[in-house]
Design an enzyme around this catalytic site. Sequence first.
Site, PDB file in Angstrom:
ATOM      1  N   ASP A 532       0.839  -1.196   0.000  1.00  0.00           N
ATOM      2  CA  ASP A 532       0.000   0.000   0.000  1.00  0.00           C
ATOM      3  C   ASP A 532       0.873   1.244   0.000  1.00  0.00           C
ATOM      4  O   ASP A 532       2.085   1.184   0.265  1.00  0.00           O
ATOM      5  CB  ASP A 532      -0.952  -0.014   1.207  1.00  0.00           C
ATOM      6  CG  ASP A 532      -0.211  -0.126   2.531  1.00  0.00           C
ATOM      7  OD1 ASP A 532       0.555   0.804   2.850  1.00  0.00           O
ATOM      8  OD2 ASP A 532      -0.399  -1.127   3.253  1.00  0.00           O
ATOM      9  N   GLU A 612      22.089 -22.374 -18.437  1.00  0.00           N
ATOM     10  CA  GLU A 612      21.202 -21.475 -17.674  1.00  0.00           C
ATOM     11  C   GLU A 612      21.986 -20.311 -17.065  1.00  0.00           C
ATOM     12  O   GLU A 612      21.515 -19.174 -17.025  1.00  0.00           O
ATOM     13  CB  GLU A 612      20.482 -22.259 -16.569  1.00  0.00           C
ATOM     14  CG  GLU A 612      19.401 -23.178 -17.093  1.00  0.00           C
ATOM     15  CD  GLU A 612      18.843 -24.109 -16.024  1.00  0.00           C
ATOM     16  OE1 GLU A 612      17.635 -24.377 -16.063  1.00  0.00           O
ATOM     17  OE2 GLU A 612      19.629 -24.573 -15.157  1.00  0.00           O
TER      18      GLU A 612
END
Length: 728
Positions: A532, A612
Amino acid sequence: MAIYFNSEKKMFTLQTKNTTYQFQADAYGFLLHLYYGPKVEGELDYLLTFADRGFSGNPNDVGADRTYSMDALPQEFPCMGTGDYRSSALAVRDANGAYSCDLRYEGYRILDGKYSLEGLPAVYANPEEAQTLEIYLKDPVTGVRAVLLYGILPELDIITRSVRIQNEGEEEICIEKIASAALDFLYGDLDLITFYGRHAMERNMQRMPVSHGVQMIQSRRGASSHQYNPSMILAERDAAEDTGVCWGMVFVYSGNFRGEVEKDQFNQTRAVLGMSREMFHYPLLPGEEFTAPEVILSCSGQGLNRLSQNYHACIRSHLCRGKYRDQVRPVLVNSWEAAYFNFNCDTILELADAAADLGIEMVVLDDGWFGQRDDDNSGLGDWKVNEKKLGCSLGELAAKINEKGLKFGLWIEPEMVSENSDLYREHPDWVMSIPGRKPVRARNQLVLDFSRKTVRDAVFKQICEVLDHAHVEYIKWDMNRSLFDVYSPEARDQGMVLHKYILGVYDFLEKLLERYPDILLEGCCGGGGRFDAGMLYYAPQIWCSDNTDAVDRIAIQYGTSFIYPASTVGAHVSAVPNHQTGRITDLQTRGVVAMAGTFGYELDLGTLSEKEREIVREQIRRYHRYAPLVQKGDYYRLTDPRRDEAAAWMFVAEDQKEALLNVVRLQNHGNMTAVYVRLKGLRPEGIYEDLKSGRKCSGSALMEAGIPLPLEEGDYRSYQIHLVLREQ
Ligand code: GLA
């Protein structure tokens, strides 16, 4: 100048670059809302209509005029007790216990700069960037005085609102409900957009027609919650991403809240956002005051995307603070999904070695480094380094990580305590619990009563002790349960506790930042349970969700993007099969999705194959190239991932000289159809080069005709296209 006052009509007009907000103190001293929308000139009191309405009463002082009713007129700060039966912004009980408060206009003050709110997070601005309007209202019977605060940031199309309630009477009064802003719409078919969710699946966007009755979102959990984000958007029924009028209301608060939208009997709509009225009851003795947290309003006449951009700019540069506000954040690896509780100094150093080799800039040691904490059943509250488990001190570990050229970060959860902890054994009375009852457990932990200074100070001291003895450059502040058993022995009234708790959290955070101004804070609450605007004042980034699955994250980040800028969205690449969903997605795709936020990794780097590792190195190099765009560029949603075949979003530099398009194909079928993506925000007449393919296209072609995605097989293929302006 942004604020205009017409003294004859007692009319206030707030002008931003593209919007106008107007209200008026009328002949009776009632504050009537007149307009909020795309910019207009002139006085709009002609919009008011009057009629004799059955069962809508008339204030006593209007005499025999049966056409004047607070139940029908648009209000600026609707107050229970004036004959308005709609959702109110304020409800006050007087000393007799009666709901009575009738606020009338007394005066105003205009100031340069933006007001601040003591002890509460709030938007800030330089004196030349903002103006403040204070409106004074008073109820002569109770002595209640309300100061309505308006902060106007004209360039950003932002208006903030807050209110201070002062008891200037002789007797105690009690605030039973308080919202910081209300918006009345005289007419129109509106939609309400809210963001609902659950742990690990936050901020799903929901759009529904505003209909007769009250639609409500709220949190009763003590935190703003995973379940409903404390923000609402109202949009004209036909408003879309780039067209139509829409209005946002964003609460700068991390505790219980309530948002209400009511379509009334006359087809008018009222939206109210503020504190929850449940478990809230705030008495004020004579001379005392209460300040309601801020609501940030914005309006866009150009659809939802512009509204989001208004909020992004405001939150990024006028709410987030600190050294890292404008800096590209370090690429981190977090130990949580890499090791959970199972680590020691050597394994963390191995992670650091692998990280350094890949170009990662910071190692974050998550849960499990303190007290007796080998799983999530014990140890919270004991913020002492578990050197036995680690095999070294935290200072040594941090120093060794620093020697590898990496920063070191740490996880804490200061508001919580495990029953199996020294802190609890010594101070069982420090937890939130109701006398005579056994408190509800969640994740097998209890909540410390952060409304009490003694409790906060003791935890603060412990945490400073740790931070003073290790070079910690980042803190992840977690909070892993909702509140219950709300009772504090020190509170004058138990209805004050939840608000005092949040004020306590803010106080702690402020002290922490004061003492360690160079630390980067990342908020967290089981992922995005306290995502928030309040937390963003302290922590410029928040772990967006505990769900790191790339496909779910697309939806979560899509919902989050309506209000919050990418610079605030903690996003990491994790292992597959994903630990939350079991889904397997390509490493490239995981990278593209995580690059829509503050980028990092959350997996055991040691398990990566050489191929990777090469991909990760390349991702980090790319992130560094793109990060300024991601963090500061204008954000555009190009598709709706809940509906469309591809998720697509882009970042455009403010000067439009550079852009980054991101696409993930969500659906794949036999005999593939071509999917086209149309870009936004470019210079139509400019020629942009795709840096990878070398292809040049005009901005207008990219935006009007779009580009086709490659016809490639495979699940969730992703694409990033970096465009640079070559000719104007
Ligand atoms: C919460 C956080 C996670 C992790 C764990 C540790 O769930 O959201 O990222 O830090 O706590 O217990």
